[in-house]
Design a protein around this motif. Structure first.
Motif, PDB file in Angstrom:
ATOM      1  N   GLY A  48      32.696  34.291  31.979  1.00 58.70           N
ATOM      2  CA  GLY A  48      32.698  35.298  33.047  1.00 58.70           C
ATOM      3  C   GLY A  48      33.889  35.162  33.979  1.00 58.70           C
ATOM      4  N   ILE A  49      35.040  34.845  33.390  1.00 61.37           N
ATOM      5  CA  ILE A  49      36.250  34.635  34.188  1.00 61.37           C
ATOM      6  C   ILE A  49      36.947  35.970  34.441  1.00 61.37           C
ATOM      7  N   ILE A  50      37.369  36.181  35.663  1.00 63.70           N
ATOM      8  CA  ILE A  50      38.072  37.412  36.048  1.00 63.70           C
ATOM      9  C   ILE A  50      39.571  37.136  36.055  1.00 63.70           C
ATOM     10  N   GLU A  51      40.342  38.022  35.469  1.00 66.72           N
ATOM     11  CA  GLU A  51      41.784  37.822  35.358  1.00 66.72           C
ATOM     12  C   GLU A  51      42.473  37.982  36.715  1.00 66.72           C
ATOM     13  N   ASP A  52      43.627  37.331  36.832  1.00 70.56           N
ATOM     14  CA  ASP A  52      44.380  37.356  38.097  1.00 70.56           C
ATOM     15  C   ASP A  52      44.836  38.762  38.468  1.00 70.56           C
ATOM     16  N   GLU A  53      45.054  39.619  37.468  1.00 72.13           N
ATOM     17  CA  GLU A  53      45.518  40.975  37.769  1.00 72.13           C
ATOM     18  C   GLU A  53      44.498  41.741  38.619  1.00 72.13           C
ATOM     19  N   ILE A  54      43.212  41.463  38.396  1.00 71.01           N
ATOM     20  CA  ILE A  54      42.180  42.129  39.198  1.00 71.01           C
ATOM     21  C   ILE A  54      42.253  41.660  40.648  1.00 71.01           C
ATOM     22  N   TYR A  55      42.447  40.361  40.838  1.00 67.87           N
ATOM     23  CA  TYR A  55      42.574  39.830  42.194  1.00 67.87           C
ATOM     24  C   TYR A  55      43.841  40.353  42.880  1.00 67.87           C
ATOM     25  N   ILE A  56      44.910  40.541  42.099  1.00 70.54           N
ATOM     26  CA  ILE A  56      46.144  41.103  42.657  1.00 70.54           C
ATOM     27  C   ILE A  56      45.883  42.521  43.163  1.00 70.54           C
ATOM     28  N   ASN A  57      45.169  43.320  42.361  1.00 67.10           N
ATOM     29  CA  ASN A  57      44.869  44.688  42.786  1.00 67.10           C
ATOM     30  C   ASN A  57      44.030  44.708  44.058  1.00 67.10           C
ATOM     31  N   LEU A  58      43.054  43.820  44.129  1.00 69.74           N
ATOM     32  CA  LEU A  58      42.204  43.757  45.324  1.00 69.74           C
ATOM     33  C   LEU A  58      43.017  43.380  46.555  1.00 69.74           C
ATOM     34  N   LEU A  59      43.849  42.358  46.428  1.00 70.95           N
ATOM     35  CA  LEU A  59      44.649  41.912  47.568  1.00 70.95           C
ATOM     36  C   LEU A  59      45.660  42.981  47.974  1.00 70.95           C
ATOM     37  N   ASP A  60      46.175  43.714  46.990  1.00 72.00           N
ATOM     38  CA  ASP A  60      47.111  44.795  47.284  1.00 72.00           C
ATOM     39  C   ASP A  60      46.413  45.902  48.083  1.00 72.00           C
ATOM     40  N   LEU A  61      45.183  46.226  47.712  1.00 72.32           N
ATOM     41  CA  LEU A  61      44.431  47.255  48.431  1.00 72.32           C
ATOM     42  C   LEU A  61      44.064  46.782  49.850  1.00 72.32           C
ATOM     43  N   ILE A  62      43.811  45.488  50.000  1.00 71.26           N
ATOM     44  CA  ILE A  62      43.536  44.944  51.335  1.00 71.26           C
ATOM     45  C   ILE A  62      44.762  45.079  52.219  1.00 71.26           C
ATOM     46  N   ILE A  63      45.936  44.764  51.675  1.00 74.29           N
ATOM     47  CA  ILE A  63      47.182  44.876  52.442  1.00 74.29           C
ATOM     48  C   ILE A  63      47.443  46.320  52.845  1.00 74.29           C
ATOM     49  N   GLN A  64      47.147  47.258  51.923  1.00 76.86           N
ATOM     50  CA  GLN A  64      47.383  48.675  52.194  1.00 76.86           C
ATOM     51  C   GLN A  64      46.295  49.313  53.057  1.00 76.86           C
TER      52      GLN A  64
ATOM     53  N   ASN B  60      55.729  36.643  40.528  1.00 76.58           N
ATOM     54  CA  ASN B  60      56.574  37.789  40.891  1.00 76.58           C
ATOM     55  C   ASN B  60      55.912  38.649  41.958  1.00 76.58           C
ATOM     56  N   TRP B  61      54.598  38.828  41.847  1.00 72.43           N
ATOM     57  CA  TRP B  61      53.886  39.643  42.843  1.00 72.43           C
ATOM     58  C   TRP B  61      53.922  38.971  44.214  1.00 72.43           C
ATOM     59  N   PHE B  62      53.663  37.662  44.255  1.00 69.75           N
ATOM     60  CA  PHE B  62      53.700  36.947  45.533  1.00 69.75           C
ATOM     61  C   PHE B  62      55.096  36.988  46.151  1.00 69.75           C
ATOM     62  N   ASN B  63      56.115  36.865  45.317  1.00 68.15           N
ATOM     63  CA  ASN B  63      57.489  36.930  45.834  1.00 68.15           C
ATOM     64  C   ASN B  63      57.791  38.298  46.436  1.00 68.15           C
ATOM     65  N   SER B  64      57.225  39.360  45.843  1.00 68.78           N
ATOM     66  CA  SER B  64      57.489  40.712  46.355  1.00 68.78           C
ATOM     67  C   SER B  64      56.753  41.000  47.661  1.00 68.78           C
ATOM     68  N   LYS B  65      55.726  40.195  47.975  1.00 71.54           N
ATOM     69  CA  LYS B  65      54.917  40.443  49.173  1.00 71.54           C
ATOM     70  C   LYS B  65      55.159  39.415  50.280  1.00 71.54           C
ATOM     71  N   LYS B  66      56.185  38.587  50.137  1.00 72.73           N
ATOM     72  CA  LYS B  66      56.408  37.525  51.123  1.00 72.73           C
ATOM     73  C   LYS B  66      56.690  38.073  52.510  1.00 72.73           C
ATOM     74  N   ASN B  67      57.337  39.233  52.583  1.00 75.72           N
ATOM     75  CA  ASN B  67      57.676  39.799  53.894  1.00 75.72           C
ATOM     76  C   ASN B  67      56.508  40.594  54.508  1.00 75.72           C
ATOM     77  N   ILE B  68      55.451  40.813  53.726  1.00 74.65           N
ATOM     78  CA  ILE B  68      54.320  41.611  54.205  1.00 74.65           C
ATOM     79  C   ILE B  68      53.157  40.731  54.638  1.00 74.65           C
ATOM     80  N   ILE B  69      52.859  39.706  53.850  1.00 70.92           N
ATOM     81  CA  ILE B  69      51.719  38.828  54.130  1.00 70.92           C
ATOM     82  C   ILE B  69      52.210  37.392  54.174  1.00 70.92           C
ATOM     83  N   ASN B  70      51.749  36.641  55.175  1.00 75.34           N
ATOM     84  CA  ASN B  70      52.207  35.258  55.344  1.00 75.34           C
ATOM     85  C   ASN B  70      51.044  34.288  55.177  1.00 75.34           C
ATOM     86  N   SER B  71      51.331  33.006  55.371  1.00 72.59           N
ATOM     87  CA  SER B  71      50.322  31.975  55.153  1.00 72.59           C
ATOM     88  C   SER B  71      49.155  32.101  56.123  1.00 72.59           C
ATOM     89  N   ILE B  72      49.417  32.577  57.349  1.00 75.49           N
ATOM     90  CA  ILE B  72      48.334  32.738  58.325  1.00 75.49           C
ATOM     91  C   ILE B  72      47.350  33.799  57.851  1.00 75.49           C
TER      92      ILE B  72
END
Length: 540
Positions: free
Chosen positions: A242-258, A311-323
């Motif tokens: 029942g493992i969920i792929e990272d691409e699904i988590y990327i989509n979720l985090l992208d929607l949270i940012i947007q 690559n996705w994390f590198n593209s979002k470094k200026n939008i979302i930070n460690s905090i």
């Protein structure tokens, strides 16, 4: 039943087969070779990292009749008896089911007798932290001064629950979590011996799921083999665990940012409807965020993250930070704690992701300090500019006639532009303007006073107020309320400071009031009429 599970079938039988604990293996081999044995050992660490296995190998090595380079031969009678768990010289106890003082007293009685076939009598107590306080106390003396041919090996997953008196009497070894690389290599060797085909990516996923435990990894592998028979593939492992792929988590985090709440709730609903357990989903998302936090903080290691995720994390470094990552992780961990007691955790999960999408981005402290520094610099520049203008105006007024406006206009200040002077002067309210629109300014002053002290503002409402030059006169009229006048005079500073904050001029305030006296009351025509009527009624 002849079948043995993989964790028992491929249990290490000598020190060379123990994986992931070289610091412990080398220490034990050297101590045996140099005859520097301790009378008590404590093995602590997570489940499935080799504590009990190492204890059995150590027991086999101590009683082996034909040692080969510090390793047990595995062929003598003692080695075979210990491997089959039938040796009378190796007593293995479970601390959870033999936790009372009676069992420890029995051990104290049996240590007096010498070993039967081996050189040492060895007591292996697994999960020793489960012993009672009384049992630990009964074990102290025996553990401190056992007979020369007795060795105690204690194993535990919770060393902090063991009394200090026991810890100080044993030689402690802390077992580390097994790395994913070592687990993958170990699993691949087992599958080769079992003649089962596999995909490397599938083994990596099993290793990650086992969380550093070899026994857990082999238990998962047993399940996968039973499901797929002759092939351990990535798709089968993903479906089975029942493992969920990272691409699904990327989509979720992208929607949270947007902050796209509509798409986000539909995505979460789709995941829960697909049959994934909420526990696995939330735990996987938390792990994904934790890995992302490590990555953007500078942690880099081979095969730590897939290339697409990096690559996705590198593209979002200026939008979302460690905090931002830490804030999201904190909210998800709170949900993990509370979700166990919820009747409908899927609804709470949807609400959680909506809440995450509504969180504003945090600002770095360095950026905040930079903005403050810039603001302070601008404020200082304005103050200096105002001072410069004031000095110029003062010098101009001294040199020219104050009533001659034309002459003042012709004076050109040095080192400053005329437009800048006009800009600064326009920000200061002139007295003439104050007098013309004093009623409007007075409302603002009353509002400010109301924020500071409502007693003062309530006393000033509906009073006659006038301004004359630099003096504001507040007329309370004729009253017998001495307290109101006294209260206003005591708080005159608050009124004057509020006036300055609004008008930017230091103006004095005078409270004017006429106190009624008894003579005026006596001569009041209405009072005289009441008195005359009262007198007439008494006479009648």
């Amino acid at each position: 039943m002849n079948y043995k599970v993989l964790s028992r079938k491929y249990r290490p039988q000598n020190f060379n087969e123990i994986i992931g604990q070289p610091h412990i293996v080398d220490t034990l081999i050297n101590s045996i070779s140099s005859n520097r044995l301790a009378h008590g050992y404590l093995f602590s660490g997570l489940r499935g990292v080799g504590k009990t296995t190492t204890a059995r190998v150590l027991a086999k090595t101590l009683n082996c009749l034909d040692l080969q380079g510090g390793q047990p031969c595995g062929k003598c009678q003692n080695c075979m008896d210990i491997a089959a768990s039938r040796s009378l010289d190796v007593i293995e106890l479970d601390g959870a089911s033999n936790r009372g003082i009676d069992e420890i007293r029995e051990i104290k009685e049996t240590v007096k007798y010498p070993p039967i076939s081996g050189k040492y009598k060895i007591y292996i107590i697994d999960e020793v932290h489960m012993l009672t306080k009384e049992a630990f106390n009964a074990l102290l003396k025996t553990l401190e001064e056992p007979p020369n041919n007795v060795v105690f090996i204690l194993a535990t997953t919770d060393s902090h629950k063991i009394p200090e008196t026991i810890l100080s009497r044993t030689l402690r070894f802390d077992f580390k979590k097994i790395t994913n690389k070592n687990i993958t290599r170990h699993i691949s060797k087992i599958l080769e011996k079992e003649n089962i085909n596999f995909e490397e990516l599938a083994l990596n996923m099993i290793a990650k799921k086992s969380d550093g435990s070899v026994r857990d990894a082999l238990s998962i592998l047993d399940r996968i083999i039973s499901y797929s028979r002759d092939l351990v593939s990535y798709d089968i492992v993903k479906e089975s665990l029942g493992i969920i792929e990272d691409e699904i988590y990327i989509n979720l985090l992208d929607l949270i940012i947007q902050s796209d709440q509509n798409s986000l709730i539909l995505k979460v609903k789709e995941i829960t409807d697909s049959g994934y357990s909420i526990e696995n989903f939330v735990g996987g998302f938390n792990t994904f965020l934790s890995n992302g936090l490590l990555f953007i903080s500078g942690y880099s290691k081979e095969e730590f993250l897939s290339e697409s995720v990096e690559n996705w994390f590198n593209s979002k470094k200026n939008i979302i930070n460690s905090i931002d990552f830490m804030r999201i992780i904190e909210e998800i961990q709170k949900f993990e704690i509370t979700s166990r007691n919820l009747l409908q955790p899927d609804i709470a999960l949807e609400a959680l992701f909506i809440k995450l999408s509504l969180m504003e981005n945090s600002i770095q402290i360095s950026d905040l300090l930079l903005k403050l520094d810039n603001q302070t610099f601008e404020d200082k520049s304005k103050i200096n500019q105002n001072k410069h203008v004031k000095q110029i105006n003062d010098s101009t007024l001294k040199a020219e006639d104050l009533n001659s406006k034309d002459k003042i206009k012709t004076v050109e200040p040095k080192n400053i532009e005329l437009d800048e002077i006009k800009t600064v002067e326009s920000k200061n309210i002139e007295l003439d303007e104050i007098k013309e629109q004093f009623n409007n300014y007075w409302k603002s002053i009353l509002n400010l006073i109301d924020e500071k002290d409502k007693r003062i503002s309530s006393s000033l409402h509906d009073q006659k107020v006038s301004i004359n030059n630099n003096l504001i006169e507040i007329d309370l009229g004729q009253t017998d309320n001495i307290y109101e006048q006294k209260m206003l005079n005591e708080n005159i500073d608050i009124i004057e400071n509020s006036i300055y904050e609004i008008l930017k001029h230091h103006l004095k305030v005078k409270i004017k009031v006429i106190i009624k006296n008894e003579e005026q009351e006596k001569n009041h025509p209405l009072l005289d009429e009441i008195k005359s009527k009262f007198t007439n009624s008494n006479n009648s």
